[in-house]
Design a protein around this motif. Sequence first.
Motif, PDB file in Angstrom:
ATOM      1  N   LYS A  73       0.718   4.492  -2.649  1.00  0.00           N
ATOM      2  CA  LYS A  73       0.681   5.899  -2.228  1.00  0.00           C
ATOM      3  C   LYS A  73       1.868   6.682  -2.771  1.00  0.00           C
ATOM      4  O   LYS A  73       1.759   7.876  -3.056  1.00  0.00           O
ATOM      5  CB  LYS A  73       0.641   5.980  -0.701  1.00  0.00           C
ATOM      6  N   LEU A  90       1.398  10.665  -2.936  1.00  0.00           N
ATOM      7  CA  LEU A  90       0.953  10.964  -1.572  1.00  0.00           C
ATOM      8  C   LEU A  90       2.098  10.799  -0.574  1.00  0.00           C
ATOM      9  O   LEU A  90       2.085  11.394   0.495  1.00  0.00           O
ATOM     10  CB  LEU A  90      -0.216  10.050  -1.188  1.00  0.00           C
ATOM     11  N   SER A 118       0.829  -1.207   0.000  1.00  0.00           N
ATOM     12  CA  SER A 118       0.000   0.000   0.000  1.00  0.00           C
ATOM     13  C   SER A 118       0.867   1.261   0.000  1.00  0.00           C
ATOM     14  O   SER A 118       0.499   2.273  -0.608  1.00  0.00           O
ATOM     15  CB  SER A 118      -0.930   0.004   1.217  1.00  0.00           C
TER      16      SER A 118
END
Length: 304
Positions: free
Chosen positions: A48, A53, A44
């Motif tokens: 991102k 992010l 994950s």
Amino acid sequence: MGVEICVEGLTKSFGHQVIWQDVSLTLPAGQISVMLGPSGTGKSVFLKTLVGLLKPDRGSIVIAGQDITELREHDLYEVRKLFGVLFQDGALFGSMNLYDNIAFPLREHTRKPESEVRRIVLEKMDMVGLIGAEEKLPGEISGGMRKRAGLARALVLDPEIILFDEPDSGLDPVRVAYLNQLIVDLNAQIDATFLIVTHDIASARQVPDNIGLLFRRELVMFGPREELLTSEEPVVRQFLNGRMQGPIGMAEEKDAAQVEQELAQIDEVAAPAVMTPRLLPSTGIDRPDRWKDIARREQEAVAK
């Protein structure tokens, strides 16, 4: 048409903890890629980082000719418009009905008239099989429907790259099968670049064009599914066959002697690698040329 993503030498850590290092791969434009790995390997975090992010410690991510790791916030915002993201839980607003949830990105990021918003929202809801559920709240529907609503919302800005963060989490095997078919059908229809993070081995065997595996803070392999499914790499074989024998332990890495002993035992009785048939778009969906090539190769493989 999807865009290619070129990752080179990517490293990410939090404090002194290295999540993964020197990750290099190319996600081919318009294809479906899957990223696998045991829990805690930073899958994950990788998603991102791709969307900007999280900022990597070093390395590059080139999308549409731009290295997003070097972009200022305004320019990064423009590149992010290429992305749609389906989060694990759908990330829907509980107080909004499905129609308003799906319309939210259009109202937030465009100045389209409400008539155009309605046309787009209903088109995307139709694509994921949610027509008739416009007035329902997220708390009134099943987990599978919430996933599909999240996917419709990810589609409304016509992204060229779609990231799926464990889309199968919380779903029973039947719903996972329906979702997998939906993903394959959507890819054939919109030809965007898909990257899926998942633990589901059946999905990883059936859905993607390419498979990657993260383990021990490194990308062990990344390539066409047929290469991974027939790989002799011990950690790849262990993960794709879901067995205890191999480098992956319950809580931490096993020592080399134990791994060697386990592998020697299973190699004596190991069955040859079996190529799982590729999931193809549903009948009636116009398939781009690459899907026709996939269908031909699958037929040839079955004939052998």
